[in-house]
Design a protein around this motif. Structure first.
Motif, mmCIF file in Angstrom:
data_model
loop_
_atom_site.group_PDB
_atom_site.id
_atom_site.type_symbol
_atom_site.label_atom_id
_atom_site.label_comp_id
_atom_site.label_asym_id
_atom_site.label_seq_id
_atom_site.Cartn_x
_atom_site.Cartn_y
_atom_site.Cartn_z
ATOM 1 N N ALA A 90 1.960 6.989 -6.483
ATOM 2 C CA ALA A 90 0.976 8.019 -6.813
ATOM 3 C C ALA A 90 1.496 9.416 -6.482
ATOM 4 C CB ALA A 90 -0.323 7.757 -6.051
ATOM 5 N N ASP A 91 2.344 9.504 -5.438
ATOM 6 C CA ASP A 91 2.831 10.832 -5.023
ATOM 7 C C ASP A 91 4.039 11.294 -5.807
ATOM 8 O OD1 ASP A 91 0.850 10.907 -3.167
ATOM 9 O OD2 ASP A 91 2.111 10.326 -1.457
ATOM 10 N N ALA B 275 0.835 -1.207 0.000
ATOM 11 C CA ALA B 275 0.000 0.000 0.000
ATOM 12 C C ALA B 275 0.869 1.256 0.000
ATOM 13 C CB ALA B 275 -0.929 -0.015 1.211
ATOM 14 N N MET B 276 1.957 1.207 0.786
ATOM 15 C CA MET B 276 2.882 2.343 0.801
ATOM 16 C C MET B 276 3.515 2.537 -0.573
ATOM 17 S SD MET B 276 6.124 2.959 3.360
ATOM 18 C CE MET B 276 6.931 1.470 2.779
ATOM 19 N N ARG C 146 2.213 1.785 -3.452
ATOM 20 C CA ARG C 146 1.227 2.401 -4.348
ATOM 21 C C ARG C 146 1.078 3.886 -4.050
ATOM 22 N NH1 ARG C 146 -1.506 -2.457 -3.057
ATOM 23 N NH2 ARG C 146 -2.875 -1.305 -1.616
ATOM 24 N N ARG C 147 1.105 4.234 -2.744
ATOM 25 C CA ARG C 147 0.978 5.645 -2.385
ATOM 26 C C ARG C 147 2.184 6.443 -2.867
ATOM 27 N NH1 ARG C 147 -1.677 8.625 1.593
ATOM 28 N NH2 ARG C 147 -1.226 10.819 1.154
#
Length: 577
Positions: free
Chosen positions: A261-262, A254-255, A257-258
């Protein structure tokens, strides 16, 4: 492994393993404690009971032999002194029997043998020893020797045999204790070996379990994270092993993916930050240039403003002198107002210029003797002290690092304020002192003036802040603001102590030199010194008791306010600690 066990978390598995091992170790520890207690009991019996019993049994035999030898000797010599060993042996026998009985609580067989020895010894004394002694004393040595027959010797041999039986019984008890000690010691060793095996097996099982449940899953997870760290942010991360590692892998993914995205936003933000930094750099350069221009403007403006003010004040004073009495009273008053306003504006401009220069125009820090500074301050405030009949005193002050002109200005402002804000009809007294607090010098300027209310203690250091009208107490309201700025420039702080019984006490701190703390401790050990009084003519007087204020050859600080020899200046006094 069962299905239910697969769902166990790593903590549950480790706790279960440690619980089983803990129960085993606690059981072994309890068994070892019981065996150790028994071993201590047997060792105590071996060392503190049977061992002393053997020694005391031998001493008992020696006491009986002394008695028998003494009786024989007395029968031969008839000398009463030869019976001394008999009496001593009898006393020793009784003492050893009493001492042995105290150790025989757990040895009934030994106690029986000891009783038998007592009976045999008493029987020998009644049948042989006492009759021989009585016959020798009454009928002579021949009568005594006649009673020492083979039967008497056999009877004493019976006493010896009883003592031998006692010693044999004690030896048997000692050997039994030794066997018990050996047995419990071996059992204790076995239990310790078992405990060590449990620990070793547990460690091996724990290592294998950690390799299977922790190391392998973490290694796989680290390999996947490493791929992402090398730049492959689209690589998915999956976990294996205990539930915690699976959840950790999901959180890391999840990190990832974040972060992916960032990243786009970060790139855009970086571009914006670089543009903002360039603008800030330009503004900083412009601000530096503007500050430089403002400083130049303030300096030029202060001098340009003072020139017309001096002209106004000069011509107003000319009007005042030339036309005094020729104009009406109101005109004279207006001229006085104009002169006063121009002079106050000059003082205000000078004070503002001095305030702005603090910390900006610097000559660098040097070691400054505050005693010499106080001499300069005394000279600067001489006229004001003469006018108010003020007394200025100071204790021994330290040497600190700072700028001497600024420190002189600081103390002059404080002393001038103390003289200015005096009580009517009360001669001002101003005292400056210093004390070392940790690694700072706390310097105090205390007077007997009108004082400051606690609610105004912080306001007086604000620029242009006045607590009284200019008609009551003249001034620009910048003096204490200059004091605060000088103190803070030197790395200290300043405040008003509102707990003094009268007057005002303004305290400020200055950093101490590295060697001040040991020197202050040595000075405290030698005791406080007396106070020296220096007249206004600058000639050092004698301290209390007629001793000189300073040793011969030591440099005395110059006094700026020294009067001609033998004279005084308006009753002014300066006191140097």
């Amino acid at each position: 492994m069962t299905v239910g066990a697969r769902g166990w978390s790593l903590r549950q598995r480790v706790v279960a393993l440690l619980a089983v091992v803990g129960v085993l170790l606690v059981g072994l520890a309890a068994a070892e404690a019981a065996v150790a207690a028994r071993n201590r009991t047997h060792v105590d019996a071996l060392l503190n009971r049977t061992g002393p019993l053997r020694v005391q049994a031998q001493e008992l035999l020696n006491a009986l032999l002394d008695q028998e030898t003494a009786v024989r000797g007395f029968a031969v010599s008839g000398n009463r002194d030869d019976l001394a060993p008999y009496d001593a042996g009898l006393a020793q026998e009784q003492d050893r029997v009493a001492s042995m009985r105290r150790l025989l609580d757990d040895y009934p067989q030994v106690e029986t043998e000891l009783t038998h020895v007592e009976a045999q010894a008493e029987q020998w004394r009644q049948a042989v020893a006492l009759p021989v002694i009585t016959a020798t004393e009454r009928d002579g040595t021949a009568a005594g020797q006649a009673l020492i027959t083979d039967q008497a010797r056999q009877q004493f041999d019976g006493v010896r045999a009883a003592v031998d039986d006692l010693q044999a019984e004690i030896l048997a008890a000692r050997e039994a204790n030794a066997r018990n000690v050996e047995r419990t010691g071996n059992l204790l060793v076995v239990l310790l070996v078992v405990a060590a095996l449990v620990v070793v097996l547990t460690g091996a099982l724990l290592l294998l379990s950690l390799d299977r449940m922790v190391v392998r899953p973490l290694t796989g997870l680290a390999d996947q994270v490493r791929e992402v760290a090398e730049g492959d942010f689209q690589h998915g991360i999956s976990g294996s092993g205990p539930p915690e590692f699976v959840r950790l892998a999901d959180d890391v993914d999840a990190m990832r993916r974040r972060i992916a995205a960032d990243l786009a936003e970060v790139r855009q933000a970086r571009e914006r930050i670089e543009w903002v930094n360039s603008q800030l750099q330009k503004q900083a350069e412009e601000l530096t240039r503007s500050n430089r221009d403002l400083e130049q403007f303030a300096y030029v403006a202060s001098h340009d403003l003072q020139e017309p003010l001096r002209k106004v004040a000069s011509f107003c004073q000319l009007l005042q002198r030339r036309y005094a009495g020729q104009l009406d009273e109101r005109a004279d008053q207006y001229i006085a107002f104009a002169v006063d306003g121009a002079q106050r504006m000059q003082r205000l401009i000078n004070d503002l210029l001095a305030f702005s220069r603090i910390g900006r125009l610097t000559a660098g820090f040097t070691e400054v003797d505050l005693n010499k500074v106080m001499g300069d301050v005394a000279g600067q405030t001489e006229a004001a002290r003469q006018y108010a009949d003020a007394e200025l005193t100071w204790s021994e002050l330290p040497v600190i690092r700072g700028e001497e002109p600024l420190l002189t200005n600081l103390l002059a402002n404080l002393v001038s304020n103390s003289i200015k804000f005096r009580r009517p009809d009360v001669p001002p007294k101003v005292h400056v002192s210093a004390r070392l607090v940790d690694d700072e010098w706390e310097i105090s300027c205390q007077d007997n003036g009108i004082g400051i209310e606690p609610e105004f203690a912080d306001k007086i250091f604000v620029i242009f802040q006045r607590l009284h009208s200019k008609d009551a107490y003249p001034g620009t309201g910048i003096g204490l603001a200059i004091v605060k700025k000088i103190v803070e420039y030197h790395g200290g702080r300043v405040w008003v102590d509102t707990d003094v019984p009268e007057g005002t006490a303004i305290r400020f701190t200055l950093p101490a030199l590295p060697g001040d703390a040991p020197a202050a401790a040595a000075a405290d050990a030698e005791g406080a010194a007396g106070t020296e009084t220096v007249p206004a003519d600058g000639t050092p007087g004698a301290a209390a008791g007629g001793a000189p204020a300073q040793p011969d050859g030591e440099d005395q600080p110059d006094r700026a306010d020294a009067a001609p020899e033998g004279g005084r200046t308006g009753g002014m006094r300066e006191t140097v600690g």
